[in-house]
Structure formats: structure tokens, C-alpha cells
Design an enzyme around this catalytic site. Sequence first.
Site, mmCIF file in Angstrom:
data_model
loop_
_atom_site.group_PDB
_atom_site.id
_atom_site.type_symbol
_atom_site.label_atom_id
_atom_site.label_comp_id
_atom_site.label_asym_id
_atom_site.label_seq_id
_atom_site.Cartn_x
_atom_site.Cartn_y
_atom_site.Cartn_z
ATOM 1 N N HIS A 169 0.782 4.371 1.477
ATOM 2 C CA HIS A 169 -0.032 4.969 2.540
ATOM 3 C C HIS A 169 -0.127 6.477 2.361
ATOM 4 C CE1 HIS A 169 -0.705 1.410 4.882
ATOM 5 N NE2 HIS A 169 0.584 1.085 4.832
ATOM 6 N N SER B 274 6.325 -0.291 8.382
ATOM 7 C CA SER B 274 5.377 0.497 7.598
ATOM 8 C C SER B 274 5.340 1.942 8.108
ATOM 9 C CB SER B 274 3.993 -0.132 7.724
ATOM 10 O OG SER B 274 3.116 0.489 6.836
ATOM 11 N N ILE C 189 0.848 -1.204 0.000
ATOM 12 C CA ILE C 189 0.000 0.000 0.000
ATOM 13 C C ILE C 189 0.882 1.253 0.000
ATOM 14 C CG2 ILE C 189 -1.849 1.242 1.209
ATOM 15 C CD1 ILE C 189 -2.541 -1.681 0.243
HETATM 16 C C1 LIG Z 1 3.471 -7.453 6.934
HETATM 17 C C2 LIG Z 1 4.008 -6.152 6.415
HETATM 18 C C3 LIG Z 1 3.166 -5.209 5.819
HETATM 19 C C4 LIG Z 1 3.663 -4.009 5.356
HETATM 20 N N1 LIG Z 1 2.854 -3.181 4.636
HETATM 21 C C5 LIG Z 1 3.360 -2.032 4.131
HETATM 22 C C6 LIG Z 1 2.560 -1.210 3.316
HETATM 23 O O1 LIG Z 1 1.454 -1.555 2.946
HETATM 24 N N2 LIG Z 1 3.073 -0.013 2.911
HETATM 25 C C7 LIG Z 1 4.316 0.402 3.282
HETATM 26 O O2 LIG Z 1 4.678 1.509 2.939
HETATM 27 N N3 LIG Z 1 5.114 -0.393 4.001
HETATM 28 C C8 LIG Z 1 4.675 -1.604 4.416
HETATM 29 N N4 LIG Z 1 5.473 -2.436 5.132
HETATM 30 C C9 LIG Z 1 6.843 -2.016 5.419
HETATM 31 C C10 LIG Z 1 7.776 -2.301 4.242
HETATM 32 O O3 LIG Z 1 7.572 -3.589 3.757
HETATM 33 C C11 LIG Z 1 9.195 -2.136 4.730
HETATM 34 O O4 LIG Z 1 9.329 -0.839 5.267
HETATM 35 C C12 LIG Z 1 10.244 -2.303 3.653
HETATM 36 O O5 LIG Z 1 10.020 -3.446 2.881
HETATM 37 C C13 LIG Z 1 11.596 -2.386 4.343
HETATM 38 O O6 LIG Z 1 12.577 -2.580 3.367
HETATM 39 P P1 LIG Z 1 14.060 -2.864 3.799
HETATM 40 O O7 LIG Z 1 14.848 -2.812 2.553
HETATM 41 O O8 LIG Z 1 14.450 -1.989 4.930
HETATM 42 O O9 LIG Z 1 14.029 -4.321 4.434
HETATM 43 P P2 LIG Z 1 14.065 -5.742 3.713
HETATM 44 O O10 LIG Z 1 13.186 -5.803 2.545
HETATM 45 O O11 LIG Z 1 13.842 -6.742 4.792
HETATM 46 O O12 LIG Z 1 15.548 -5.830 3.173
HETATM 47 C C14 LIG Z 1 16.655 -6.054 4.008
HETATM 48 C C15 LIG Z 1 17.615 -6.923 3.222
HETATM 49 O O13 LIG Z 1 18.821 -7.057 3.942
HETATM 50 C C16 LIG Z 1 19.315 -8.365 3.730
HETATM 51 N N5 LIG Z 1 20.273 -8.681 4.781
HETATM 52 C C17 LIG Z 1 20.025 -8.886 6.085
HETATM 53 N N6 LIG Z 1 21.161 -9.184 6.740
HETATM 54 C C18 LIG Z 1 22.157 -9.159 5.820
HETATM 55 C C19 LIG Z 1 23.558 -9.420 5.883
HETATM 56 N N7 LIG Z 1 24.181 -9.775 7.027
HETATM 57 N N8 LIG Z 1 24.284 -9.325 4.743
HETATM 58 C C20 LIG Z 1 23.697 -8.979 3.564
HETATM 59 N N9 LIG Z 1 22.354 -8.759 3.450
HETATM 60 C C21 LIG Z 1 21.614 -8.836 4.566
HETATM 61 C C22 LIG Z 1 18.055 -9.209 3.798
HETATM 62 O O14 LIG Z 1 18.229 -10.492 3.222
HETATM 63 C C23 LIG Z 1 17.071 -8.339 3.031
HETATM 64 O O15 LIG Z 1 17.033 -8.651 1.655
HETATM 65 C C24 LIG Z 1 5.024 -3.682 5.558
HETATM 66 C C25 LIG Z 1 5.876 -4.623 6.133
HETATM 67 C C26 LIG Z 1 5.385 -5.867 6.508
HETATM 68 C C27 LIG Z 1 6.332 -6.915 6.982
#
Ligand SMILES: Cc1cc2nc3c(=O)[nH]c(=O)nc-3n(C[C@H](O)[C@H](O)[C@H](O)COP(=O)(O)OP(=O)(O)OC[C@H]3O[C@@H](n4cnc5c(N)ncnc54)[C@H](O)[C@@H]3O)c2cc1C
Length: 478
Positions: A50, A340, A48
Site C-alpha cells: 500500500h 492492513s 498489496i
Molecule cells: C483479507 C486480508 C487482506 C489484507 N491485505 C493486505 C494488503 O493488501 N497489504 C497489506 O499490507 N496488508 C494486508 N493485510 C494485512 C496483512 O496480511 C497482515 O498485517 C499480516 O499478514 C499480519 O501478519 P502477522 O504475522 O501479524 O499475522 P499472521 O500471519 O496471522 O501470523 C501469526 C502467526 O501466529 C501463529 N500463532 C497463533 N497463536 C499461536 C500460539 N499460541 N503459538 C504459536 N504460534 C501461534 C499463527 O498460527 C500464525 O502463523 C491483509 C489481511 C487480510 C486478512
Amino acid sequence: MMYDVVIVGAGVIGGMLARQLSKYRLSVCLLEKENDVAMGASRANSGIVHGGYDPEPGTLKAKLNAEGVEKLFNVAAELHAPILRNGSFVCAFGTEEEENTLRELYERGQVNGIPNLSLISGEEAREMEPALSEKVSLVLNVPNAGIVCPYELTIAAIGNAMDNGVCLKTNYAVNGIEKTEKGFTVTSAAGEVVEAKYVVNCAGCYSDKIAQLVGDNFFTIIPRAGEYMMLDKTEGSRVSHTIFQVPSVEGKGILVSPTVDGNLLTGPTAIKVADPACTETTPEGLEQVARLASKSVPSVNFRQVITSFSGVRSSEKNGDFIIIPANGVENMVHVAAIDSPGLTSCVAIADYTIELLREMGLVTECDPTFNGTRENPHAFREMNDDEKDAYIKEHPAYGKIVCRCETVNEGEIRDAIRRNPPATDIDGVKRRTRSGMGRCQGGFCMPYVMRLLSEENNTPMEQITKNGAGSEQLKHRI
Ligand SMILES: Cc1cc2nc3c(=O)[nH]c(=O)nc-3n(C[C@H](O)[C@H](O)[C@H](O)COP(=O)(O)OP(=O)(O)OC[C@H]3O[C@@H](n4cnc5c(N)ncnc54)[C@H](O)[C@@H]3O)c2cc1C
């Protein structure tokens, strides 16, 4: 080689940061522990965009959500990542308490600067959304909200970053970060070493572990799982808006929403889990999703569920995003606790992080060769029948259907295996093309996809995996 910037974690945050950094004359390397990108929270969430009425005014979440909506719509268009402004409804069900919460959210939205919010009656809402429950009494109407495919967006951002020179290293599980005279050495569990002047920690649920590698213990990630049920496209037009219930401390509650691909999504729950890698679904969780989704939209037909899944949020006790310089070392930034609305805010988060890097001394000189537009992976689908006919005459692989449920053809799958970031396994093809995402969930197309992966990568069929080492599908030839 000494990179200017190394990013740990190829989710939507690390990926979008890499893409925004690729606008400058900088060498950037993106490190990911899994065998593909978008394998953490960015793979399994609600998708979504938001509106921005929810975060508490004055927080980073409020600022970056408000800034992030339009930035995301613009960048997604450049990347040809499917995104749609369908608007959202937040519903109260006749209690004074819920209706007062909606009024507070409306006020909060005004303070956060969210455009065109309005409070409408249940009747007005049902005129626009006939399937909405008769019990809905008051609705916060959020027209600037939307829906996006989170993993397609991540893949597109990283693909565009790579096309602009960013290096992606998958299967690189960072387990050491050492400060050296010139910068950092970032080592992997397998013993590889990458050197960089600046490091950005975008490791999602593992960002506290990455912080600990440089002695920073000031935040702890609390993983919270959210379970979903995805319904067939026959249910996809049950509602056109994203339907929320009044949020609670647990989160934004169970939603019912169309997806950009035409399915119907219901969920998520919010359950603390010990292990961030735990993406199981449970009978209790799915029962809760069905019960609460039916409260908003009673006619949802749960016999049409085609799959269930779970994603894990990286939350922190203070509830806000953590985007700050590391305590333990210079020239490192933590981008942590991005739960989120992290997806919505991803472009704003990337730009904010680049500003922090600049303050630390990173020189960002525009690269005139930067091309922010990614080739449209859906170009064939968007052609009319005559155009398709002509295209197939020149490129016969586009005339061979591989996935009948989602009508994905061989040409599209070969492209997904060749294009940045390349799909290397069956699920990688699925996330890029939707092959295997329909009713049969890959029952018919999987062998064909395996053959294409085998041909394109010159790999024996027995070595083709579903999602990384240990998930080989065939034992041996008979
Ligand atoms: C159930 C749910 C519903 C959500 N709904 C929404 C929504 O509707 N709208 C919205 O805006 N946001 C939403 N969010 C939030 C959104 O999904 C997250 O804010 C976003 O995906 C975070 O991205 P990220 O890159 O920080 O984390 P991630 O996508 O988790 O990426 C982190 C990456 O780091 C890698 N990693 C970890 N440790 C290491 C390491 N030691 N070495 C190398 N790589 C590593 C992992 O494998 C992963 O690929 C939701 C989240 C969830 C779980």
C-alpha cells in the site's frame, strides 16, 4: 538453552522480525503452532504494497506504512521474493461524496509524506488502464504502490533468518508464558519448554490470547474475514495497476489486481467472524466480490476463476497497530492488531520492535557473518533456453516437469523440500513452488509431489499430508 529472544508466531511479522534480529549476535527462536510458516493472515491476503495515503496521520500505521514501502522493496530484493511496483488507482464513480473523499485521501497522503501522488480524471486513467469502467470519474494515482506474494515473502524471510542461525519450531502451540528469575519459560500444549530473556508476541489473531498468558487484557482482537476469487492467467493482464474503490470504514474495499505470478485477484470482503480459524468462503461473499469488482472493471471474466479463498484480519477497536511493551511483565513486547497495511509495513514493524527491545536492554551487536541475501528459488525460471539446457544436462531433475499448469519441475520441488524452511507437506510444496496452483489445482501433479515428499523425507506415502496431521491423502496400498 536460554535464547536471547523468543518470537511467538511465524507469520510475516514474526518472520521478518526474526530475519532482522538475525543481523545481530543473538540467539533467536521462532515458535509456530501450525506445521508450516505463513499459515495465518500472511497466507491469504491481497498482497498489496500500500502506498500509504490511507492511514490517519499521526498513527503508527501512517508512520510504519510510509517508512515500510521502500524498506520492503529493498528487503524483498535481497530475499529474491517476487515484488513489483505496478502502482495503484483509487477510483471515484461520479458522486461528489466519493470525489471529495479522494481529495481528502490525496491531502492525507501529502501529510503522510507519500511521494508522487496525483489526482487524475477518469479519461486520463482509462488511457493508462483501458479496461477501467466508463463510470470512473476521478482517480487517486499512487505510483509508489506495488504487489508482492505474501507467503513467499514470509517463507523467504524465515528461510534467510534460519540460514543466519534462527531456530524455527513448528507444531509448537504456546499455551504458557512464565516469568522466571532469569527470563521466561514458554511452554507448548504438548509440554515442550523453551527459555528466553525476551519474548515478542506476534501471534496475529491470537495475540490477545498470548497477552492474556501474562495477565494483559487491555486489547481484544476482532477477527474480520476477507473472501477472494483468483482468476486464471488468461485474465492476468486485464489490468496492470491495482484498482481500488474509495475506501469505507469497512476497509479498502474490493480490488481488482494483477498478482506477481500473473493471475488476476479480486476481493476481499470484510465480515466479522467469531473464529479466527474460519477460512471458509460463502456464496454471498463471492457474489459480492464479483459484483463490486465488475463495477471497477466490467470486463473481468469470472468464468476464469480457478480458486477462492479467505483470510482473517486481526483488527482492534482503536484501528491502529499495537506495538508496545507488555503491562504484566518486563522484557516482553506485544506486536498485535497488525491488520492492513501490516504486510507493507512488515520490515518497518520489525525495526520498530527491535528499537523497543533495545530500550528494554537487549544488546544488539552486529554479526559479521550475517548474509542478508537468500539464494534465488526462481533462478532456473529466469534462465534463457540455452542456459536451461546446460543446467538440465548437469541436473536432470530440472528437466522433469511435475506441474504442467505452472511448469514446475522436479528439481525445484526437491529444493523446496530441502531448503529452509523445508516444505513438509503438499501445500507447503505448493506455496514454495506454485506446483498445484494452476488451472487443475493439483489434480495432475499431486501424486508426483507426494512421491517426492516421500522419497526426500523417507516417509511412507500413506503418511504424506496435504496440510498437517489428519489430512493424509492415501489410506493404504492395494
Ligand atoms: C483479507 C486480508 C487482506 C489484507 N491485505 C493486505 C494488503 O493488501 N497489504 C497489506 O499490507 N496488508 C494486508 N493485510 C494485512 C496483512 O496480511 C497482515 O498485517 C499480516 O499478514 C499480519 O501478519 P502477522 O504475522 O501479524 O499475522 P499472521 O500471519 O496471522 O501470523 C501469526 C502467526 O501466529 C501463529 N500463532 C497463533 N497463536 C499461536 C500460539 N499460541 N503459538 C504459536 N504460534 C501461534 C499463527 O498460527 C500464525 O502463523 C491483509 C489481511 C487480510 C486478512
